[in-house]
Scaffold this active site. Structure first.
Site, PDB file in Angstrom:
ATOM      1  N   LEU A  36       0.815  -1.224   0.000  1.00  0.00           N
ATOM      2  CA  LEU A  36       0.000   0.000   0.000  1.00  0.00           C
ATOM      3  C   LEU A  36       0.852   1.280   0.000  1.00  0.00           C
ATOM      4  O   LEU A  36       0.357   2.343   0.340  1.00  0.00           O
ATOM      5  CB  LEU A  36      -1.004   0.002   1.175  1.00  0.00           C
ATOM      6  CG  LEU A  36      -2.006  -1.166   1.165  1.00  0.00           C
ATOM      7  CD1 LEU A  36      -2.963  -1.070   2.359  1.00  0.00           C
ATOM      8  CD2 LEU A  36      -2.801  -1.224  -0.127  1.00  0.00           C
ATOM      9  N   THR A 119       8.577  -2.630 -19.409  1.00  0.00           N
ATOM     10  CA  THR A 119       8.282  -1.280 -19.890  1.00  0.00           C
ATOM     11  C   THR A 119       9.026  -0.950 -21.179  1.00  0.00           C
ATOM     12  O   THR A 119      10.121  -1.488 -21.426  1.00  0.00           O
ATOM     13  CB  THR A 119       8.706  -0.254 -18.810  1.00  0.00           C
ATOM     14  OG1 THR A 119       8.661   1.059 -19.371  1.00  0.00           O
ATOM     15  CG2 THR A 119      10.124  -0.475 -18.320  1.00  0.00           C
ATOM     16  N   TYR A 143      15.148   3.438 -13.909  1.00  0.00           N
ATOM     17  CA  TYR A 143      13.887   2.686 -13.973  1.00  0.00           C
ATOM     18  C   TYR A 143      13.969   1.607 -15.058  1.00  0.00           C
ATOM     19  O   TYR A 143      13.753   0.422 -14.798  1.00  0.00           O
ATOM     20  CB  TYR A 143      12.723   3.647 -14.250  1.00  0.00           C
ATOM     21  CG  TYR A 143      11.434   2.940 -14.586  1.00  0.00           C
ATOM     22  CD1 TYR A 143      10.866   2.038 -13.687  1.00  0.00           C
ATOM     23  CD2 TYR A 143      10.790   3.148 -15.806  1.00  0.00           C
ATOM     24  CE1 TYR A 143       9.691   1.375 -13.991  1.00  0.00           C
ATOM     25  CE2 TYR A 143       9.616   2.492 -16.114  1.00  0.00           C
ATOM     26  CZ  TYR A 143       9.065   1.599 -15.215  1.00  0.00           C
ATOM     27  OH  TYR A 143       7.917   0.935 -15.526  1.00  0.00           O
ATOM     28  N   PHE A 210       5.678  19.719 -21.798  1.00  0.00           N
ATOM     29  CA  PHE A 210       7.124  19.612 -21.560  1.00  0.00           C
ATOM     30  C   PHE A 210       7.896  19.534 -22.881  1.00  0.00           C
ATOM     31  O   PHE A 210       8.176  18.444 -23.374  1.00  0.00           O
ATOM     32  CB  PHE A 210       7.443  18.384 -20.696  1.00  0.00           C
ATOM     33  CG  PHE A 210       6.911  18.457 -19.293  1.00  0.00           C
ATOM     34  CD1 PHE A 210       6.790  19.671 -18.632  1.00  0.00           C
ATOM     35  CD2 PHE A 210       6.536  17.289 -18.610  1.00  0.00           C
ATOM     36  CE1 PHE A 210       6.318  19.733 -17.325  1.00  0.00           C
ATOM     37  CE2 PHE A 210       6.068  17.351 -17.308  1.00  0.00           C
ATOM     38  CZ  PHE A 210       5.949  18.570 -16.662  1.00  0.00           C
ATOM     39  N   ARG A 223       3.662   9.614 -28.023  1.00  0.00           N
ATOM     40  CA  ARG A 223       3.631   8.376 -27.250  1.00  0.00           C
ATOM     41  C   ARG A 223       2.527   7.463 -27.773  1.00  0.00           C
ATOM     42  O   ARG A 223       1.547   7.922 -28.367  1.00  0.00           O
ATOM     43  CB  ARG A 223       3.347   8.661 -25.763  1.00  0.00           C
ATOM     44  CG  ARG A 223       4.454   9.411 -25.045  1.00  0.00           C
ATOM     45  CD  ARG A 223       5.686   8.528 -24.863  1.00  0.00           C
ATOM     46  NE  ARG A 223       6.770   9.221 -24.188  1.00  0.00           N
ATOM     47  CZ  ARG A 223       7.693   9.961 -24.810  1.00  0.00           C
ATOM     48  NH1 ARG A 223       7.657  10.103 -26.128  1.00  0.00           N
ATOM     49  NH2 ARG A 223       8.652  10.538 -24.125  1.00  0.00           N
TER      50      ARG A 223
HETATM   51  N1  UFG Z   1       3.997  15.404 -20.384  1.00  0.00           N
HETATM   52  C1  UFG Z   1       3.757  16.774 -20.467  1.00  0.00           C
HETATM   53  N2  UFG Z   1       3.245  17.400 -19.370  1.00  0.00           N
HETATM   54  C2  UFG Z   1       2.963  16.751 -18.194  1.00  0.00           C
HETATM   55  C3  UFG Z   1       3.211  15.357 -18.124  1.00  0.00           C
HETATM   56  C4  UFG Z   1       3.724  14.727 -19.241  1.00  0.00           C
HETATM   57  O1  UFG Z   1       4.001  17.396 -21.494  1.00  0.00           O
HETATM   58  O2  UFG Z   1       2.536  17.407 -17.245  1.00  0.00           O
HETATM   59  C5  UFG Z   1       4.521  14.712 -21.565  1.00  0.00           C
HETATM   60  C6  UFG Z   1       5.841  13.998 -21.289  1.00  0.00           C
HETATM   61  O3  UFG Z   1       6.912  14.877 -21.458  1.00  0.00           O
HETATM   62  C7  UFG Z   1       5.773  12.882 -22.325  1.00  0.00           C
HETATM   63  C8  UFG Z   1       4.278  12.584 -22.461  1.00  0.00           C
HETATM   64  O4  UFG Z   1       3.618  13.723 -21.922  1.00  0.00           O
HETATM   65  O5  UFG Z   1       6.229  13.348 -23.548  1.00  0.00           O
HETATM   66  C9  UFG Z   1       3.844  11.364 -21.681  1.00  0.00           C
HETATM   67  O6  UFG Z   1       4.353  11.485 -20.351  1.00  0.00           O
HETATM   68  P1  UFG Z   1       3.907  10.519 -19.163  1.00  0.00           P
HETATM   69  O7  UFG Z   1       4.590  11.029 -17.927  1.00  0.00           O
HETATM   70  O8  UFG Z   1       2.430  10.397 -19.153  1.00  0.00           O
HETATM   71  O9  UFG Z   1       4.478   9.106 -19.597  1.00  0.00           O
HETATM   72  P2  UFG Z   1       5.974   8.683 -19.976  1.00  0.00           P
HETATM   73  O10 UFG Z   1       6.000   8.512 -21.475  1.00  0.00           O
HETATM   74  O11 UFG Z   1       6.989   9.572 -19.420  1.00  0.00           O
HETATM   75  O12 UFG Z   1       6.160   7.336 -19.169  1.00  0.00           O
HETATM   76  C10 UFG Z   1       5.349   6.194 -19.304  1.00  0.00           C
HETATM   77  C11 UFG Z   1       5.390   5.421 -18.000  1.00  0.00           C
HETATM   78  C12 UFG Z   1       6.778   4.935 -17.728  1.00  0.00           C
HETATM   79  C13 UFG Z   1       7.303   4.165 -18.912  1.00  0.00           C
HETATM   80  C14 UFG Z   1       7.153   4.952 -20.174  1.00  0.00           C
HETATM   81  C15 UFG Z   1       7.526   4.077 -21.317  1.00  0.00           C
HETATM   82  O13 UFG Z   1       4.962   6.238 -16.936  1.00  0.00           O
HETATM   83  O14 UFG Z   1       6.750   4.099 -16.604  1.00  0.00           O
HETATM   84  O15 UFG Z   1       5.816   5.407 -20.338  1.00  0.00           O
HETATM   85  O16 UFG Z   1       7.122   4.602 -22.507  1.00  0.00           O
HETATM   86  F1  UFG Z   1       8.607   3.885 -18.735  1.00  0.00           F
END
Ligand code: UFG
Length: 328
Positions: A36, A119, A143, A210, A223
């Site tokens: 948890l 992942t 990670y 970002f 993505r």
């Molecule tokens: N992003 C923004 N603003 C935010 C949050 C995210 O622009 O406030 C962007 C990030 O830069 C990225 C995209 O949105 O380009 C997706 O970001 P996420 O944080 O939603 O997901 P990630 O792609 O970083 O990560 C996810 C999982 C990880 C895994 C990865 C593999 O959380 O555990 O996918 O592709 F490793």
């Protein structure tokens, strides 16, 4: 006939709780083990619950001695790329060392079927898109490194002990169960879709983009989003394969289709009817420009068919959940 019993480690988390529900709905018996630290007990749909960590060998030995477990599914990892860069040992300790304890206890008790949540982060910066399972694995953060280390452990355990595993490399998990009863709830949310929906429900003022000068058509990162219930349906197929004597394997799970950050925000505006203010911000360190999966292998081998390929539908399921969360 007695049901097969599955141990779901991390079953009270986002993906784990969807897995527990789908296993129960399919007729399996389920035990959830979760400390948890990130999970929520109220997200569990049923089965037995044991509070504890995956590195607790006394607890594990007791669990495997007192229950006949057919297979273990492992969702109990820390999964924030940025945090893993700041606190690498937290990731190596939990994701790698504690997983070694779990595997060791399983092998001591002759439980030899394992489904692992891996992942896309194992690949690192892609050298070709879409990414297939044979793409080189050069993770760019602790990670991803902790996950590829476990994949290597699994391969070695197969050679040494005939331990059978399926490792599922998730791309970007999103969405919520169609019932609207369970969904994504993180104490410290960092993921794009839930953050965007928090803006839509007035729990946040705006969404930060970002990086707006990536080498992509609109300058924002792309993505491959996959619905959480399509992840769990892949786990059910993996489980069936291992239970019927199938061999170890590694599969990607994505939709072979990418969406940019701006496209995600635009679709969320369409689904919610809310303005969702967005502002451009600095790049987040370590974000590759484009991550898109080829999931042909699991489709061909296990017959996996995603139900929610379209991102608008994925966001609709998440929206149903987030509206409920916002009303609590
Ligand atoms: N992003 C923004 N603003 C935010 C949050 C995210 O622009 O406030 C962007 C990030 O830069 C990225 C995209 O949105 O380009 C997706 O970001 P996420 O944080 O939603 O997901 P990630 O792609 O970083 O990560 C996810 C999982 C990880 C895994 C990865 C593999 O959380 O555990 O996918 O592709 F490793």
């Amino acid at each position: 006939m007695k049901n097969e019993k599955v141990l779901v480690v991390g079953g009270a988390g986002y993906i784990g709780s969807h897995m527990v529900k789908d296993l129960l709905d399919t007729g399996y018996d389920v035990i959830t083990l979760d400390d948890l630290s990130a999970g929520h007990r109220e997200l569990l749909s049923g089965g037995e619950f044991i509070e504890g960590g995956l590195g607790d060998t006394v607890l594990l030995d007791n669990l495997f001695s007192t229950h006949t477990i057919s297979a273990v599914m492992h969702f109990a990892a820390f999964s924030l790329v940025g945090e893993s860069v700041e606190k690498p040992l937290k990731y190596y300790r939990n994701n790698m060392a504690a997983t070694a304890e779990l595997l060791d206890s399983m092998i001591r008790h002759n439980v030899k079927r394992f489904i692992f949540s891996s992942t896309a982060a194992v690949y690192g910066e892609p050298v070709e898109i879409p990414i297939t399972e044979s793409h080189p694995c050069n993770p760019t953060n602790p990670y991803g490194a902790s996950k590829i280390a476990v994949e290597r452990m699994l391969k070695d355990c197969d050679s040494a002990y005939g331990f059978k595993y399926i490792s599922l490399r998730y791309f970007n998990a999103a969405g919520a169960d169609k019932s609207g009863k369970i969904g994504e709830r993180h104490r410290n949310e960092t993921h794009l879709i839930p953050l965007v929906l928090e803006v839509a429900t007035d729990r946040r003022e705006n969404i930060k983009i970002f990086g707006a000068n990536y080498p992509t058509p609109d300058g924002t990162c792309i993505r491959d989003y996959i619905h959480v219930s399509d992840l769990t349906s892949a786990h059910l197929l993996a489980l069936k394969s291992l239970l019927s004597g199938g061999d170890s394997a590694v599969y990607n799970l994505g939709n072979n289709r990418g969406y940019s950050v701006r496209e995600v925000i635009e679709l969320a505006r369409k689904v919610t009817g809310k303005p969702i203010p967005a502002i451009e911000a600095d790049k987040r360190p370590g974000d590759p420009a484009i991550l898109i999966a080829s999931s042909d292998q699991i489709k061909k081998t296990l017959g996996w068919k995603p139900e929610y390929e379209d991102l608008e539908t994925i966001i609709k399921t998440a929206w149903k959940w987030h509206q409920k969360e916002a009303s609590i």
